[in-house]
Design a protein around this motif. Sequence first.
Motif, mmCIF file in Angstrom:
data_model
loop_
_atom_site.group_PDB
_atom_site.id
_atom_site.type_symbol
_atom_site.label_atom_id
_atom_site.label_comp_id
_atom_site.label_asym_id
_atom_site.label_seq_id
_atom_site.Cartn_x
_atom_site.Cartn_y
_atom_site.Cartn_z
ATOM 1 N N PRO A 176 42.007 5.865 11.153
ATOM 2 C CA PRO A 176 42.259 5.246 9.851
ATOM 3 C C PRO A 176 41.567 6.062 8.764
ATOM 4 O O PRO A 176 40.480 6.591 8.988
ATOM 5 N N MET A 177 42.193 6.235 7.641
ATOM 6 C CA MET A 177 41.563 6.968 6.538
ATOM 7 C C MET A 177 42.027 6.417 5.193
ATOM 8 O O MET A 177 42.967 5.625 5.116
ATOM 9 N N ARG A 178 41.323 6.813 4.150
ATOM 10 C CA ARG A 178 41.623 6.317 2.804
ATOM 11 C C ARG A 178 41.727 7.507 1.856
ATOM 12 O O ARG A 178 40.793 8.287 1.792
ATOM 13 N N TYR A 179 42.844 7.617 1.160
ATOM 14 C CA TYR A 179 42.909 8.575 0.050
ATOM 15 C C TYR A 179 42.304 7.880 -1.157
ATOM 16 O O TYR A 179 42.776 6.811 -1.557
ATOM 17 N N GLY B 203 37.239 6.920 -8.154
ATOM 18 C CA GLY B 203 36.043 6.197 -7.697
ATOM 19 C C GLY B 203 36.351 4.922 -6.958
ATOM 20 O O GLY B 203 35.834 4.690 -5.877
ATOM 21 N N VAL B 204 37.226 4.072 -7.495
ATOM 22 C CA VAL B 204 37.443 2.761 -6.871
ATOM 23 C C VAL B 204 38.802 2.636 -6.183
ATOM 24 O O VAL B 204 38.969 1.826 -5.284
ATOM 25 N N GLY B 205 39.778 3.448 -6.632
ATOM 26 C CA GLY B 205 41.124 3.317 -6.056
ATOM 27 C C GLY B 205 41.161 3.883 -4.644
ATOM 28 O O GLY B 205 40.409 4.800 -4.304
#
Length: 646
Positions: free
Chosen positions: A279-282, A286-288
């Motif tokens: 799992p990863m997050r682009y 800063g908050v998005g």
Amino acid sequence: MRPLRSLLAGLVVVALAALGYSKWHERQLLTAAPGSKAKQRTVVIGFDGMDPALLERWMVAGALPHFAALKAQGHYQKLASTEPAQSPVAWSSFATGLDPGAHGIFDFLHRDAQHYAPEFSIARSEPVETVDFLGMTLPLGDAKLDSGRSGTSFWSTAEATGQRASVMRVPVTFPPEPVQQMISGMGVPDLLGTQGSYTLIANHLVPAAESGGHVVLQAAGEDGNITASVPGPAHPLYPRDSLALPIRIIRTPEPSQVVVELDGVRAQLSTGDWSEWIPMRYRFLGVGRIPGMVRLRLISGFPKLRLYVSPAQVDPLDPAFQVSAPEHAATALAMRIGRFHTLGMPEETWAFNQGHMDEQGWLDMVATTLGEGEAMLYDSLDRGDSELVIKVFVQPDRVSHMFWRGLDKEHPLHAQSSLLARDAIAWIYRESDRVLGEIQSRLGPDDRLIVLSDHGFTSFRRAVHINRWLIEHGYLTLKPEHKLAGNLFDGVDWSRSRAYALGLNSLFVNRRGRESQGVVEASDMAALKTELASALLGWRDQDGSPVFAAVHDADDIYPSAADGHRPDLVLGYASGYRASWQTTLGAAPTSLIDDNLQNWSGDHCVDSALVPGILMSNFQPALSIDGIADVSRLIVDDARPTQDSP
Ligand SMILES: [Zn+2]
């Protein structure tokens, strides 16, 4: 002050209570027990691309005992596909009971008559209205996604009469329709908005990707490790920029092993390993954050490193956009069976076709998607709370596309096919037989089972550049300085062109008043189509074989169709021939027909009569069924809602 303080405290309590309630409610939804048991179920299993000739051959040979037993005890027949015999076209007819003229999907791609450009037929997104603010582009509302398919699905009709439907990974079910449970299939994009864009990271020269992916060439740093980035979606506020995630590939003392760091997750991989889902997050501003997931395969370790990163796709445990109905269904399912591929067409045929994925790695990946499909189907069958259970397995289609060369002795790549390649199609049929057995072991005595395929298969030995033929015969004209047409008809003089081809089976007339630079008058359409069809039917390859088995006038086969995306002629290639990949995007290389020297060596985009599918059931149908559009009558017409009262 005191009343104000009390009011604020009261508001905080209300807000916390609301938050608590919503969390509790979400938890309830996600862990909800199954509903009441269905008394009698209709279970419909699709094996995409399962071919009657192969099935019959291997049933007789004793390799497919469950299929053979079903045939002996129940019903078996060939099932006519749609014209053309393409999965999105045929499964749309299955869903709606309509022919392509009525459901509006005629080919994987259709053309934008304004720009002569290909567009994806299965799902379309409306551009989001935006406003510019301080250099940022702010969306005014959510992107609107719409299915390219018209008509009402039989599962929606069944739900309206009190049945509950569980519909899993059926092609052309995105966006999801509101039934008891739908997990969308073909049509779901990846996070980049494409139908699947992979990344290959290498520290040495490898051929670039022509389609469907990116190659990232990156030398090791001073410490011997590689730092690269995985391309991501467009920045939500600066759409001209893309988001990316850093990835680090760290050497270990053993050259065939590496440690990969991606967004805080460390995975140790040996050559030939697939990783678990990562799992990863682009992240942005800063908050998005845009959540997703990938899998990795270490194709080769150091010194010649190749690391494959799958398309970044929706994580069902944290969906970036809706891939199921109800919205929480994908999350609830993943909590029960684990993460699963959400991309509509996850089998990475492009990576394998372009030499960016190895044979064993690709087959391992197919085995993974098959296992995920089984897990979601068995979950639904074991919960037992749906009168209608529908699941399509696309793996027979994908393996047949990539490995027909191993089966067909006359394919130009047969002689150099590995032993693995020669057994691959037989393997996926044996796997399908095993799955059929697993399904049957979960059925009650009153449950009805229907098994079907949307089309059969044949060889793809020769790639046909139909636009070159149109040029040579004076129907398509290049500008004086051009010798060939690039993608998107680059170099074509539309003022002197009467016909053009795009997509897999579609030919269009450059009609005045419809195409932006059309020249053919409506009154001349019929004569031009007749002339083209008869000339194409007379076309012979260098060994004298006909290139086409049939050429259909769309007015004859889709009498009810609106002009919109409908082609003017539907090209029914002879067995062994198919539109070249260049043709699908509107190009015309200099040759007329080339040997097909790619792994993608089997196909079904030939004349539909040559590639029927199959229909089997564990009961004798009262209705006579000819084609795939009739199957829904078999499913719905004599199935009654038999839900236990709770
Ligand atoms: Zn196919």
